[in-house]
Enzyme design. Structure first.
Site, mmCIF file in Angstrom:
data_model
loop_
_atom_site.group_PDB
_atom_site.id
_atom_site.type_symbol
_atom_site.label_atom_id
_atom_site.label_comp_id
_atom_site.label_asym_id
_atom_site.label_seq_id
_atom_site.Cartn_x
_atom_site.Cartn_y
_atom_site.Cartn_z
ATOM 1 N N HIS A 188 0.022 -12.242 1.669
ATOM 2 C CA HIS A 188 -0.709 -11.295 0.839
ATOM 3 C C HIS A 188 -0.804 -11.799 -0.601
ATOM 4 C CE1 HIS A 188 -1.334 -6.715 -0.095
ATOM 5 N NE2 HIS A 188 -2.424 -7.440 -0.286
ATOM 6 N N TYR B 197 0.831 -1.204 0.000
ATOM 7 C CA TYR B 197 0.000 0.000 0.000
ATOM 8 C C TYR B 197 0.869 1.260 0.000
ATOM 9 C CZ TYR B 197 -3.525 -3.396 1.553
ATOM 10 O OH TYR B 197 -4.353 -4.488 1.671
#
Length: 320
Positions: A138, A55
């Site tokens: 992830h 992110y």
């Protein structure tokens, strides 16, 4: 599930802060707005903060670390993710179009034992922490074998040592998540975009598996990219232009909610929490006003009669 993992997941609360937007998801967010959003989340009672190196190439972690540095650590639940290494590449332009303001960084998928340890070490530095509560693998969609053979065995001893308290997997699909739940020793799953008023596939295999294994679910992407927040002005589904059938269904859901005087967005935020497997919903916001609105939507009363109408639409028109 270990006792430490159970204690962590019990403290997550119904609403969590998703850190992708403050990392610059699709457009830049200045630090002042990002920190104000985090402060408003805390004021609203949110204590679970989820982030990832992905992110904003670490920017989300840096902002959350700055914010939490002046908060009681014992009150916050913090999760980050492993599986992508951030490599400095000075000549590189935009590495991921989802984060268009980045430059000079290249992401590399790496679920090796060394890779996940390096990723976690870097995340702890950015977060200004010596431990985190949850570490998710992830998006290991194309990396099942390495994730199972190398990443998880590297994380298990870190869980025992207290460097992390729970291990999870975060994905945008249900089938592989179900395999992780049934075949490995994980504590929590993060499912993004696949359990909403428009997509209920998680009920078929994943949620029964989680219930059997006592693995709680965190649900992100409750607005499916925007269309369930505002079908008319944000006609995006999974961050792409919504196909006509999805737009039609979202509009039908909006009209049903309007009959009861309830915003569609309120039903979208609350819907996942009706399932007993779901512990928390994550909302991603860019400023304090958005955070305040989402918290208010979560607390808005919704009559059972409305849920019955929405459930009937979901059963009849579930997307393939």
């Amino acid at each position: 599930m270990s006792s430490s993992a159970a204690a962590v997941t019990m403290r997550m609360g119904r609403l969590g802060f998703g850190g992708a937007p403050i990392g610059g998801l699709y457009r830049d967010v200045n630090a002042t707005d990002a920190l104000a959003a985090l402060e408003e989340a805390w004021r609203c009672g949110v204590r679970y903060f989820d982030t990832a190196p992905h992110y904003g190439a670490g920017r989300s972690e840096l902002l959350i670390g700055e914010f939490l540095a002046v908060k009681p650590r014992a009150e916050a639940v913090v999760s980050t993710k492993v599986g992508r290494l951030l490599l400095t590449d000075p000549g590189r332009g935009v590495d991921d179009p989802a984060f268009p303001t980045e430059r000079g960084v290249r992401r590399v998928f790496d679920f090796s034992a060394d890779g996940v340890r390096r990723s976690l070490d870097a995340s702890l530095q950015r977060l200004r922490l010596d431990s985190v509560d949850i570490v998710y693998l992830h998006d290991p969609d194309a990396h099942w074998r390495q994730a199972v053979d190398e990443a998880l065995p590297a994380l298990y001893p870190l869980r025992e040592a207290g460097v992390l308290r729970a291990i999870g997997v975060g994905m945008t699909q249900t089938r592989l998540l179900e395999r992780f739940v049934r075949e490995t020793d994980i504590d929590v799953v993060l499912l993004a975009g696949r359990y909403s008023l428009l997509d209920r596939h998680a009920e078929d295999g994943l949620f029964p598996a989680c219930s059997d294994a006592n693995v709680p679910v965190v649900v992100g992407g409750v607005f499916n990219g925007g269309i369930l927040a505002d079908p008319e002005n944000s006609p995006l589904y999974d961050y792409r232009p919504a196909p006509p059938e999805i737009r039609a269904k979202a509009e039908r859901l909006r009209r049903i909610c309007a009959e009861f005087g309830v915003p569609l967005a309120a039903a979208a935020v609350q819907f996942p929490l009706r399932h007993p497997a779901v512990r928390t919903v994550l909302v991603g916001v860019r400023n304090a006003a958005e955070m305040r609105t989402d918290a208010e939507l979560l607390d808005m009363p919704i009559p059972d009669a409305l849920w019955a109408r929405l459930d009937a639409v979901g059963e009849l028109e579930a997307p393939a």
